[in-house]
Design a protein around this motif. Structure first.
Motif, PDB file in Angstrom:
ATOM      1  N   CYS A 131      22.534  26.552 -14.318  1.00  0.00           N
ATOM      2  CA  CYS A 131      23.169  27.620 -14.156  1.00  0.00           C
ATOM      3  C   CYS A 131      23.174  28.527 -15.667  1.00  0.00           C
ATOM      4  N   SER A 132      22.747  27.995 -16.637  1.00  0.00           N
ATOM      5  CA  SER A 132      22.536  28.869 -18.009  1.00  0.00           C
ATOM      6  C   SER A 132      21.348  29.725 -17.958  1.00  0.00           C
ATOM      7  N   ILE A 133      20.516  29.420 -16.943  1.00  0.00           N
ATOM      8  CA  ILE A 133      19.310  30.160 -17.098  1.00  0.00           C
ATOM      9  C   ILE A 133      19.483  31.615 -16.881  1.00  0.00           C
ATOM     10  N   GLU A 134      18.954  32.400 -17.950  1.00  0.00           N
ATOM     11  CA  GLU A 134      19.155  33.828 -17.587  1.00  0.00           C
ATOM     12  C   GLU A 134      18.172  34.410 -16.773  1.00  0.00           C
ATOM     13  N   CYS A 135      16.907  34.098 -16.867  1.00  0.00           N
ATOM     14  CA  CYS A 135      15.879  34.679 -15.882  1.00  0.00           C
ATOM     15  C   CYS A 135      15.365  33.624 -14.932  1.00  0.00           C
ATOM     16  N   ALA A 136      16.215  33.556 -13.938  1.00  0.00           N
ATOM     17  CA  ALA A 136      16.059  32.849 -12.729  1.00  0.00           C
ATOM     18  C   ALA A 136      14.839  32.724 -12.100  1.00  0.00           C
ATOM     19  N   ALA A 137      14.343  33.998 -11.991  1.00  0.00           N
ATOM     20  CA  ALA A 137      12.934  34.227 -11.217  1.00  0.00           C
ATOM     21  C   ALA A 137      11.744  33.364 -11.985  1.00  0.00           C
ATOM     22  N   SER A 138      11.774  33.612 -13.144  1.00  0.00           N
ATOM     23  CA  SER A 138      10.834  33.335 -14.306  1.00  0.00           C
ATOM     24  C   SER A 138      10.954  31.925 -14.193  1.00  0.00           C
ATOM     25  N   PHE A 139      11.782  31.233 -14.196  1.00  0.00           N
ATOM     26  CA  PHE A 139      12.327  29.828 -14.259  1.00  0.00           C
ATOM     27  C   PHE A 139      11.910  29.061 -13.042  1.00  0.00           C
ATOM     28  N   ASP A 140      12.228  29.762 -11.827  1.00  0.00           N
ATOM     29  CA  ASP A 140      11.730  29.222 -10.551  1.00  0.00           C
ATOM     30  C   ASP A 140      10.319  29.260 -10.267  1.00  0.00           C
ATOM     31  N   LEU A 141       9.665  30.514 -10.837  1.00  0.00           N
ATOM     32  CA  LEU A 141       8.498  30.411 -10.704  1.00  0.00           C
ATOM     33  C   LEU A 141       7.492  29.272 -11.449  1.00  0.00           C
ATOM     34  N   ASN A 142       8.090  28.902 -12.597  1.00  0.00           N
ATOM     35  CA  ASN A 142       7.412  27.873 -13.335  1.00  0.00           C
ATOM     36  C   ASN A 142       7.827  26.454 -12.780  1.00  0.00           C
ATOM     37  N   ILE A 143       8.795  26.556 -12.098  1.00  0.00           N
ATOM     38  CA  ILE A 143       9.327  25.121 -11.042  1.00  0.00           C
ATOM     39  C   ILE A 143       8.359  24.943  -9.994  1.00  0.00           C
TER      40      ILE A 143
ATOM     41  N   ASN B 152      14.573  23.413  -5.162  1.00  0.00           N
ATOM     42  CA  ASN B 152      15.560  24.050  -5.304  1.00  0.00           C
ATOM     43  C   ASN B 152      15.080  25.430  -5.980  1.00  0.00           C
ATOM     44  N   ILE B 153      15.700  26.446  -5.451  1.00  0.00           N
ATOM     45  CA  ILE B 153      15.668  27.915  -6.323  1.00  0.00           C
ATOM     46  C   ILE B 153      17.110  28.599  -6.121  1.00  0.00           C
ATOM     47  N   SER B 154      16.855  29.637  -6.936  1.00  0.00           N
ATOM     48  CA  SER B 154      18.066  30.520  -7.036  1.00  0.00           C
ATOM     49  C   SER B 154      18.240  31.586  -5.959  1.00  0.00           C
TER      50      SER B 154
ATOM     51  N   GLU C 151      15.014  25.306  -1.127  1.00  0.00           N
ATOM     52  CA  GLU C 151      16.295  25.129  -1.054  1.00  0.00           C
ATOM     53  C   GLU C 151      17.401  26.021  -1.748  1.00  0.00           C
ATOM     54  N   LEU C 152      17.852  26.801  -0.978  1.00  0.00           N
ATOM     55  CA  LEU C 152      18.924  27.770  -1.933  1.00  0.00           C
ATOM     56  C   LEU C 152      20.159  27.045  -2.251  1.00  0.00           C
ATOM     57  N   THR C 153      20.269  27.155  -3.804  1.00  0.00           N
ATOM     58  CA  THR C 153      21.577  26.594  -4.192  1.00  0.00           C
ATOM     59  C   THR C 153      22.577  27.541  -4.350  1.00  0.00           C
ATOM     60  N   ASN C 154      24.053  27.102  -4.385  1.00  0.00           N
ATOM     61  CA  ASN C 154      25.085  27.849  -4.582  1.00  0.00           C
ATOM     62  C   ASN C 154      25.617  28.422  -5.947  1.00  0.00           C
ATOM     63  N   HIS C 155      24.405  28.083  -6.805  1.00  0.00           N
ATOM     64  CA  HIS C 155      24.876  28.562  -8.357  1.00  0.00           C
ATOM     65  C   HIS C 155      24.954  29.825  -8.280  1.00  0.00           C
ATOM     66  N   ASP C 156      24.470  30.921  -7.782  1.00  0.00           N
ATOM     67  CA  ASP C 156      24.865  32.144  -7.887  1.00  0.00           C
ATOM     68  C   ASP C 156      25.002  32.726  -6.400  1.00  0.00           C
TER      69      ASP C 156
ATOM     70  N   ALA D   9      16.205  26.180   3.408  1.00  0.00           N
ATOM     71  CA  ALA D   9      17.274  25.143   3.448  1.00  0.00           C
ATOM     72  C   ALA D   9      18.328  25.745   2.691  1.00  0.00           C
ATOM     73  N   LEU D  10      19.620  25.460   3.021  1.00  0.00           N
ATOM     74  CA  LEU D  10      20.599  25.434   2.102  1.00  0.00           C
ATOM     75  C   LEU D  10      21.040  24.171   1.597  1.00  0.00           C
ATOM     76  N   ASP D  11      21.323  24.212   0.180  1.00  0.00           N
ATOM     77  CA  ASP D  11      21.448  23.012  -0.627  1.00  0.00           C
ATOM     78  C   ASP D  11      22.869  22.899  -1.252  1.00  0.00           C
ATOM     79  N   ASP D  12      23.506  21.834  -0.945  1.00  0.00           N
ATOM     80  CA  ASP D  12      24.970  21.712  -1.506  1.00  0.00           C
ATOM     81  C   ASP D  12      25.947  22.884  -1.291  1.00  0.00           C
ATOM     82  N   TYR D  13      25.627  23.521  -0.008  1.00  0.00           N
ATOM     83  CA  TYR D  13      26.840  24.425   0.401  1.00  0.00           C
ATOM     84  C   TYR D  13      27.638  23.870   1.125  1.00  0.00           C
TER      85      TYR D  13
END
Length: 150
Positions: free
Chosen positions: A39-51, A73-75, A101-106, A129-133
């Motif tokens: 949740c603290s990651i500022e650039c979700a896209a870059s983080f998720d690509l690395n993941i 999971n991705i944002s 899996e889309l998370t509900n962090h944002d 998929a929806l994750d933790d909704y």
């Protein structure tokens, strides 16, 4: 910090056989809260690509066959980022059996662009998929109109 992160691959079973894996982000640091960190990651896209790249690299080194699905999971914010979408279109041209899996962090109100991104990636074989909704008091009604597989 990133050096302390790794993935555990949790198998999912169907009829007594492994049908897929879920990539779960973990840390070697004791009492580390992965959800707070993400949740603290500022650039979700870059983080998720690395993941995504790391999970696909792990898949090869762990000898998880390309025919076995892996979910991660991705944002939602990543799917609304043009650079992320372009990179994923290239990645998923060759990499198959992935569920994002889309998370509900944002949250977002931009459901048209979100749906367009989902459809572009689904055309490359990606599942969603929806994750933790439903966790907490998050309103999932609008997400029911997206083209989600699970």
């Amino acid at each position: 910090m990133f050096n302390d992160l790794y993935f555990k691959y949790q198998p999912r079973y169907y009829n007594g056989e492994i049908s897929s894996y879920e990539a779960l982000l973990r840390s070697h640091i004791q009492n580390f809260n992965v959800e707070e960190f993400v949740c603290s990651i500022e650039c979700a896209a870059s983080f998720d690509l690395n993941i995504i790249r790391k999970v696909l690299q792990d898949r090869k080194s762990l000898s998880i066959g390309d025919d076995v699905s892996i979910s991660l999971n991705i944002s939602i914010a990543s799917l609304l980022d043009d650079y992320f979408l372009d990179e994923c279109l290239g990645i998923f041209e060759y990499e198959k059996n992935i569920t994002l899996e889309l998370t509900n962090h944002d949250q977002t109100d931009d459901f048209d662009n979100l749906q367009n991104s989902i459809l572009c990636l689904k055309n490359k074989g990606v599942k969603f998929a929806l994750d933790d909704y439903g966790k907490g008091y998050f309103n999932t009604d609008m997400f029911l109109y997206l083209d989600i597989d699970y």
